[in-house]
Scaffold this motif. Sequence first.
Motif, short mmCIF file in Angstrom:
data_model
loop_
_atom_site.label_atom_id
_atom_site.label_comp_id
_atom_site.label_asym_id
_atom_site.label_seq_id
_atom_site.Cartn_x
_atom_site.Cartn_y
_atom_site.Cartn_z
N ALA A 126 0.84 -1.12 0.06
CA ALA A 126 0.05 -0.05 -0.11
C ALA A 126 0.81 1.34 -0.11
O ALA A 126 0.53 2.15 -0.57
N VAL A 127 2.07 1.33 0.74
CA VAL A 127 2.89 2.30 0.79
C VAL A 127 3.80 2.45 -0.65
O VAL A 127 3.72 3.80 -1.11
N ARG A 128 4.12 1.31 -1.36
CA ARG A 128 4.98 1.58 -2.31
C ARG A 128 4.01 1.73 -3.50
O ARG A 128 4.46 2.11 -4.95
N THR A 129 2.68 1.52 -3.52
CA THR A 129 1.75 1.76 -5.02
C THR A 129 0.69 2.46 -4.33
O THR A 129 0.60 2.95 -3.30
N ILE A 252 -0.97 -8.14 -5.10
CA ILE A 252 -0.10 -8.43 -4.02
C ILE A 252 -0.95 -8.52 -2.57
O ILE A 252 -0.64 -9.69 -1.82
N ALA A 253 -1.88 -7.74 -2.34
CA ALA A 253 -2.40 -7.72 -1.07
C ALA A 253 -3.39 -9.11 -0.86
O ALA A 253 -3.36 -9.89 0.12
N GLY A 300 -12.56 -7.19 -2.38
CA GLY A 300 -12.12 -6.23 -3.22
C GLY A 300 -10.63 -5.78 -2.88
O GLY A 300 -10.29 -5.46 -1.98
N ASN A 301 -10.01 -5.96 -3.93
CA ASN A 301 -8.57 -5.79 -3.83
C ASN A 301 -8.07 -4.27 -4.05
O ASN A 301 -7.84 -3.97 -5.06
#
Length: 301
Positions: A126-129, A252-253, A300-301
Amino acid sequence: MTVQNSATTPAAIAIGGHAGGTLLAALGVVAFSLTFPATVWGLDGFGPWSLVALRSVLGALIAGGFLLALRVPLPERRHWGPLAAVAGGVVLGFPLLTTLALQTSATSHAAVVVGLLPLATAAVAAVRTSHRPSRRFWLAAGAGAAVVAAFTARQSGGAIHSGDLYLFAALLVCAVGYAEGGRLARLMPGWQVIGWALVLSLPLMLAVAVLALAHEPVRLTAHGVTGLLWLAAGSSFAGMYVWYRGMAAIGIARASQLQLAQPLLTLLWSFALLGERVSPAAPAAAVAVLVCIAVTQKAGN
């Protein structure tokens, strides 16, 4: 860089969309669930530094062979930084720190790291994208991590081991490696991500192997050799290949939440391969974790 929607990426199309990506990520989880028992076996024949260095060297030789045979071109210059993060996190950092921890910690206790890894990976991603999972996703992921942490802590009697600092450091570096690798796997095949990360680490790990073998005793036992070979071929290369390819397809998540099942699988392998006792609470914890995984997959991603 903004990550594309997983449903439209070439990786997602190539492997059959969400279902195929979920299957590949799940296969990666199964491979990773054998890592701690294989490490314990490996320590039967090698010292911790020797084991980590040799698994990386052998993994790099396997990956390098595939890269050469298929004449894969060198990655673009902009990709070497993320590849270094993958190498530092999943090729060097996580294997070394967990191997040091497993000298004093049981595999059931070390599995706490894996239970908390999905949240850490999703947070780093979440931080990187620009991607932000929903509140429902975070609640389900947090609940699943709490179940796994409570269950695995109970197995070890709730005690604080000297290896805990190693385990939590391993959690952080691996989350960074997974997140960076997942992003790269949208731009190149997953096996090339881990392949180039292993090759990038080869000079350093070869030097470490020479030094470690000169100072640590080696006993070529069946368990030691089998553990080393699995760590090199299964955990370091094949498992990472399907894992990164799965992350590229489903995100990723979401993929990271499948790892909530990994500690329970590790406990089963620990019982079957190492003879460690597994609590009767395992089935109840497994059901709770699987429910959380189902919720994160639909949130939901």
